[in-house]
Design an enzyme around this catalytic site. Structure first.
Site, PDB file in Angstrom:
ATOM      1  N   LEU A  15       0.719  -1.224   0.009  1.00  0.00           N
ATOM      2  CA  LEU A  15      -0.086  -0.080   0.032  1.00  0.00           C
ATOM      3  C   LEU A  15       0.848   1.430   0.124  1.00  0.00           C
ATOM      4  CD1 LEU A  15      -2.789  -0.996   2.274  1.00  0.00           C
ATOM      5  CD2 LEU A  15      -2.704  -1.479  -0.100  1.00  0.00           C
ATOM      6  N   SER A  59       6.087   3.232   2.479  1.00  0.00           N
ATOM      7  CA  SER A  59       7.367   3.865   2.618  1.00  0.00           C
ATOM      8  C   SER A  59       7.332   5.205   1.876  1.00  0.00           C
ATOM      9  CB  SER A  59       8.599   2.912   2.194  1.00  0.00           C
ATOM     10  OG  SER A  59       8.178   2.524   0.911  1.00  0.00           O
ATOM     11  N   ASP A  94       4.776   4.448  -6.939  1.00  0.00           N
ATOM     12  CA  ASP A  94       4.343   4.856  -5.717  1.00  0.00           C
ATOM     13  C   ASP A  94       4.508   6.328  -4.992  1.00  0.00           C
ATOM     14  OD1 ASP A  94       4.279   1.933  -5.328  1.00  0.00           O
ATOM     15  OD2 ASP A  94       5.107   2.068  -3.197  1.00  0.00           O
TER      16      ASP A  94
HETATM   17  O1  PMV Z   1       4.848  -3.350  -2.597  1.00  0.00           O
HETATM   18  P1  PMV Z   1       5.138  -2.102  -3.085  1.00  0.00           P
HETATM   19  O2  PMV Z   1       3.919  -1.160  -2.814  1.00  0.00           O
HETATM   20  O3  PMV Z   1       6.625  -1.392  -3.008  1.00  0.00           O
HETATM   21  O4  PMV Z   1       4.993  -2.159  -4.866  1.00  0.00           O
HETATM   22  C1  PMV Z   1       6.200  -2.587  -5.499  1.00  0.00           C
HETATM   23  C2  PMV Z   1       5.934  -2.620  -6.780  1.00  0.00           C
HETATM   24  C3  PMV Z   1       6.988  -3.149  -7.905  1.00  0.00           C
HETATM   25  O5  PMV Z   1       6.514  -3.164  -9.222  1.00  0.00           O
HETATM   26  C4  PMV Z   1       7.091  -4.758  -7.692  1.00  0.00           C
HETATM   27  C5  PMV Z   1       8.379  -2.501  -7.596  1.00  0.00           C
HETATM   28  C6  PMV Z   1       8.334  -1.133  -8.143  1.00  0.00           C
HETATM   29  O6  PMV Z   1       8.963  -0.419  -7.650  1.00  0.00           O
HETATM   30  O7  PMV Z   1       7.704  -0.607  -9.067  1.00  0.00           O
END
Ligand code: PMV
Length: 328
Positions: free
Chosen positions: A117, A120, A164
């Site tokens: 979600l 960080s 993110d």
């Molecule tokens: O788990 P999260 O929210 O950090 O997402 C990771 C998503 C990935 O595509 C696996 C890695 C990234 O940085 O995009």
């Protein structure tokens, strides 16, 4: 004290494939990290964190990431809190030119840690905004996103996309493809989250997909197929077609599962949601454990998930229209 908040996110489509240049569509949700900062003139950084899926803890150190603080909590959690906050503060020192400034930092978050979600990213975005404002500098959300991305990129050894951090800084639904990020229109989505109480190791999961992709051409095709699902998902989002969105989320989950990043509890929550009549459901984020996201305007999915073995918590998530928010 200067305070800012920033939202977490779910991936409607495209995690993992985004690492290889395919598009992804994350969407900010009304679960926030709130970060308060006060300037210190002794150059030290003191971090107090609460609700980060553990009892409140405090770490204090002299501003160097090499210096291990003396605290009685698992090292991985200290490293997580310190690494991200330290990286965010480095960005703040750079952009403000105040190389020796320190801060007292307080973090409160209602986003489960490491569960897909974007906890960080939300902490880093809110920390950069609050700390720059504490020094009298106000950054645009795009600049905060850029600096938050650099922080995650460094802390995660290059295993980070812009998804993110951009989503958390700007809010709303976002399209990410390589270095291009932009906001997109999204209808009001009936998002339901299921959380298994656990977390996956993003670095390990990304490395696992990379290995499969190098080993098997069909794994490479699977990643490319996720890109196709995302492009179809964008059309369904524009049309506000929930049925189609749900079908595509199901497809996306199947492809992620084939790449080995689902887990028993994630699969069981996905099936719990589907059996309850959700339009569709998929894991969100790196996988391995953590959260699923389902589309269901009724209460059925939440009810079903609350009885699903492996599901620790379920809640409805509103789309967060606002990204980083200035609290005072
Ligand atoms: O788990 P999260 O929210 O950090 O997402 C990771 C998503 C990935 O595509 C696996 C890695 C990234 O940085 O995009």
């Amino acid at each position: 004290m200067t305070r800012s908040s920033a939202p977490g996110k779910v991936y409607l489509f495209g995690e993992h494939a985004v690492v290889y240049g395919e598009p992804a569509v994350p969407c900010a949700i009304e679960r926030r990290a709130r970060v308060g900062v006060r300037r210190r003139d002794d150059g030290k950084l003191r971090v107090h964190a609460e609700d980060l899926s553990l009892d409140g803890f405090t770490v204090e150190y002299g501003g160097s990431a090499d210096q291990q603080p003396d605290v009685d909590v698992p090292e991985s959690l200290v490293t997580a809190a310190m690494g991200y906050v330290d990286g965010a503060i480095e960005q703040v020192r750079e952009v403000t030119g105040e190389e020796d400034v320190g801060f007292d930092v307080t973090i409160e978050s209602d986003i489960p840690l490491g569960a897909g979600l974007g906890s960080s990213a939300a902490v880093v975005v809110a920390a950069i905004d609050a700390a720059t404002r504490e020094l009298g500098v106000t950054l645009e959300p795009e600049e905060i996103a850029e600096r938050a991305f650099r922080t995650e990129y460094e802390v995660q050894d290059g295993q980070a996309s812009r998804a993110d951090t951009f989503c958390s800084a700007t809010g709303g639904a976002v399209r990410v493809e390589g270095d291009d990020c932009g906001s997109i229109e999204a209808p009001d989505l009936p998002l339901v989250i299921g959380f298994d109480g656990g977390a996956g190791d993003t670095g390990e999961l990304v490395a696992g997909v990379r290995k499969l992709r190098e080993e098997y051409p069909f794994a490479e095709d699977t990643v490319a197929a996720i890109g196709d699902v995302v492009r179809n998902g964008e059309d369904a989002l524009e049309a506000g077609d929930l049925e189609e969105l749900g079908r595509l989320m199901n497809f996306n989950h199947g492809l992620l599962s084939a790449l080995g990043v689902s887990s028993r509890s994630l699969d069981s929550m996905v099936w719990g949601a589907r059996d309850a009549g959700a339009y569709g459901a998929k894991l969100t984020g790196a996988g391995g454990g953590g959260c699923i996201v389902a589309l269901d305007p009724t209460d059925e999915t939440e009810t079903a998930l609350s009885y699903t073995p492996g599901c620790e918590e379920t809640f409805r998530a509103e789309l967060a229209e606002t990204g980083v928010e200035r609290l005072e």
